[in-house]
Design an enzyme around this catalytic site. Structure first.
Site, PDB file in Angstrom:
ATOM      1  N   GLU A 153       0.836  -1.210   0.000  1.00 55.69           N
ATOM      2  CA  GLU A 153       0.000   0.000   0.000  1.00 55.69           C
ATOM      3  C   GLU A 153       0.870   1.258   0.000  1.00 55.69           C
ATOM      4  O   GLU A 153       1.175   1.787   1.047  1.00 55.69           O
ATOM      5  CB  GLU A 153      -0.933  -0.031   1.200  1.00 55.69           C
ATOM      6  CG  GLU A 153      -1.877  -1.212   1.171  1.00 55.69           C
ATOM      7  CD  GLU A 153      -2.922  -1.147   2.280  1.00 55.69           C
ATOM      8  OE1 GLU A 153      -3.073  -0.088   2.925  1.00 55.69           O
ATOM      9  OE2 GLU A 153      -3.588  -2.149   2.505  1.00 55.69           O
ATOM     10  N   MET A 217      -9.823  -2.694  -3.148  1.00 56.09           N
ATOM     11  CA  MET A 217     -10.188  -2.237  -1.796  1.00 56.09           C
ATOM     12  C   MET A 217     -11.119  -1.023  -1.891  1.00 56.09           C
ATOM     13  O   MET A 217     -10.740   0.110  -1.613  1.00 56.09           O
ATOM     14  CB  MET A 217      -8.927  -1.936  -0.994  1.00 56.09           C
ATOM     15  CG  MET A 217      -8.090  -3.173  -0.740  1.00 56.09           C
ATOM     16  SD  MET A 217      -6.746  -2.925   0.448  1.00 56.09           S
ATOM     17  CE  MET A 217      -5.618  -1.951  -0.531  1.00 56.09           C
ATOM     18  N   TYR A 219     -13.178   0.658  -0.337  1.00 56.85           N
ATOM     19  CA  TYR A 219     -13.627   1.206   0.943  1.00 56.85           C
ATOM     20  C   TYR A 219     -12.593   2.228   1.382  1.00 56.85           C
ATOM     21  O   TYR A 219     -11.610   2.465   0.671  1.00 56.85           O
ATOM     22  CB  TYR A 219     -13.819   0.103   1.991  1.00 56.85           C
ATOM     23  CG  TYR A 219     -12.821  -1.030   1.935  1.00 56.85           C
ATOM     24  CD1 TYR A 219     -11.539  -0.894   2.467  1.00 56.85           C
ATOM     25  CD2 TYR A 219     -13.156  -2.245   1.339  1.00 56.85           C
ATOM     26  CE1 TYR A 219     -10.621  -1.938   2.423  1.00 56.85           C
ATOM     27  CE2 TYR A 219     -12.240  -3.296   1.282  1.00 56.85           C
ATOM     28  CZ  TYR A 219     -10.973  -3.126   1.823  1.00 56.85           C
ATOM     29  OH  TYR A 219     -10.062  -4.157   1.765  1.00 56.85           O
ATOM     30  N   ASP A 220     -12.835   2.864   2.520  1.00 50.59           N
ATOM     31  CA  ASP A 220     -12.028   4.026   2.927  1.00 50.59           C
ATOM     32  C   ASP A 220     -12.101   5.129   1.876  1.00 50.59           C
ATOM     33  O   ASP A 220     -11.136   5.861   1.655  1.00 50.59           O
ATOM     34  CB  ASP A 220     -10.561   3.643   3.179  1.00 50.59           C
ATOM     35  CG  ASP A 220     -10.362   2.892   4.477  1.00 50.59           C
ATOM     36  OD1 ASP A 220     -11.311   2.865   5.289  1.00 50.59           O
ATOM     37  OD2 ASP A 220      -9.275   2.318   4.676  1.00 50.59           O
TER      38      ASP A 220
END
Length: 395
Positions: A153, A217, A219-220
């Protein structure tokens, strides 16, 4: 870079027994039918990838239903001095407990996710790569994992070519090892980012060639950040709210991945089992895009400012919070006083699973540990997704 839930929760170490809370809960969700669906005629087998974050106060490995998910991913291992190693001494015991679940479900695949240590390794040489491949595959075989999940990440733009070379070499090494050992090839998967700029730092053609599957991913997408993101926003909206870019939605990001050439059969929609919380500036203004002054206070389980597990959201509702379903974005939020939380529940997860049913390879869930592990029925979000997949497989 936005702080990820992975890092937030790995720093959290408080423990307590929450089974006393069970009596407070009911199941305040209903399974709604999806009103929208992506157009596609392709029928593909679905996989349900569930990440496990070690938190023994919330969920022991031995309490995971071996039939719940098609893939379990242990999070995390790390890369140190160009070697794949465990994060803690207790991981060895949990590795064994997780891979032992395969004795109860021979079809279950168990992977190990690695998050830290990529920059030094990727910026090294082909010779170092080759040593890493050999050591990593030996580590995975020793601990009876079926594959490795890469959760860097995130790669910077300048690492695009080197990371591509690393992935191509890893896939080649996996194939060679499988042929030499006459064993099923280890799987290679990845967790991929939630912004266009970070997505562009990957070579999609290389990802398509090397990965067995990848979880976007999604989300966030919003969280309170002082002087940057200071109004309430959805953590994982299926569709964008009014006046927001489509790239702040699951649908928009998935569409971008497919447009850039990622194979739909290998792409998994990311579904969270947690929410993002805010402290409202004014209790009377509690809708989407309402002014906020801080992250919301921590809940009774995680005690983490800005983050609520699904169980904590249910607890808040039981204690008098108001639930609102946003029909534009197909997600719920709740509020009470100056507290506001965008969260995922069984209904919104079901909507996402149905919407992408005919388009994608399945779903990836972060995380088993934050679903309803200390209330009954357990794993409400994951079971909602699983039911959609099971129903679609019926003749």
């Amino acid at each position: 870079m936005l702080p990820t839930l992975h890092r937030v929760l790995r720093r959290h170490v408080s423990t307590m027994n929450f089974f006393v809370l069970i009596s407070f809960f009911t199941l305040p969700v209903t399974m709604a039918t999806a009103g929208k669906e992506r157009n596609s005629t392709a029928k593909i087998d679905k996989i349900l990838v569930c990440y496990y974050l070690p938190r023994t106060d919330l969920l022991n490995v031995t309490d995971i239903d071996p039939q719940l998910c098609t893939h379990l991913v242990y999070a995390f291992a790390k890369i140190d001095h160009d070697k794949l190693i465990k994060n803690s001494l207790s991981d060895t015991k949990r590795y064994k407990e997780m891979t032992n679940l395969k004795s109860q479900n021979p079809k279950l695949k168990v992977l190990l996710s690695v998050q830290q240590g990529f920059p030094a390794l990727v910026n090294s040489s082909t010779k170092v790569y080759e040593k890493f491949y050999k050591q990593a595959m030996s580590f995975l075989r020793t601990h009876k994992f079926d594959g490795i999940d890469l959760d860097w990440e995130f790669p910077p733009a300048e690492a695009k070519q080197k990371y591509s070379n690393f992935l191509l070499g890893f896939r080649k090494a996996i194939t060679k090892e499988s042929q030499a050992s006459r064993r099923t090839a280890l799987s290679l998967s990845a967790a991929l980012p939630n912004t266009k700029s970070k997505i562009n730092n990957y070579d999609m053609s290389v990802l398509a060639k090397t990965l067995d599957f990848a979880t976007a991913m999604t989300y966030d997408l919003h969280m309170f950040i002082k002087n940057i993101d200071t109004v309430t926003g959805f953590n994982s909206a299926l569709f964008p709210p009014k006046h927001e870019s489509r790239f702040y939605s699951v649908d928009g990001l998935i569409e971008y991945y497919l447009k850039e050439g990622f194979p739909p059969s290998k792409l998994l929609v990311g579904i969270p089992t947690y929410g993002r919380t805010y402290k409202l500036a004014n209790a009377e203004k509690h809708g989407i895009h309402a002014p906020a002054v801080d992250r919301g206070d921590g809940g009774p389980i995680l005690h983490k400012k800005g983050v609520y597990s699904y169980t904590e959201a249910l607890y808040a509702l039981k204690k008098g919070a108001t639930r609102v379903w946003d029909s534009t974005s197909d997600v719920p939020y709740l509020y009470k006083g100056t507290f506001w939380c965008s969260y995922e529940d069984a209904e919104s997860a079901e909507k996402k699973a149905k919407y992408f049913l005919k388009t994608l390879g399945g779903a990836g869930v972060w995380t088993l540990t934050l679903d309803t592990t200390t209330v009954w029925p357990r794993f409400q979000i994951i079971n909602a997704i699983k039911k959609v997949f099971q129903d679609s497989a019926q003749p």
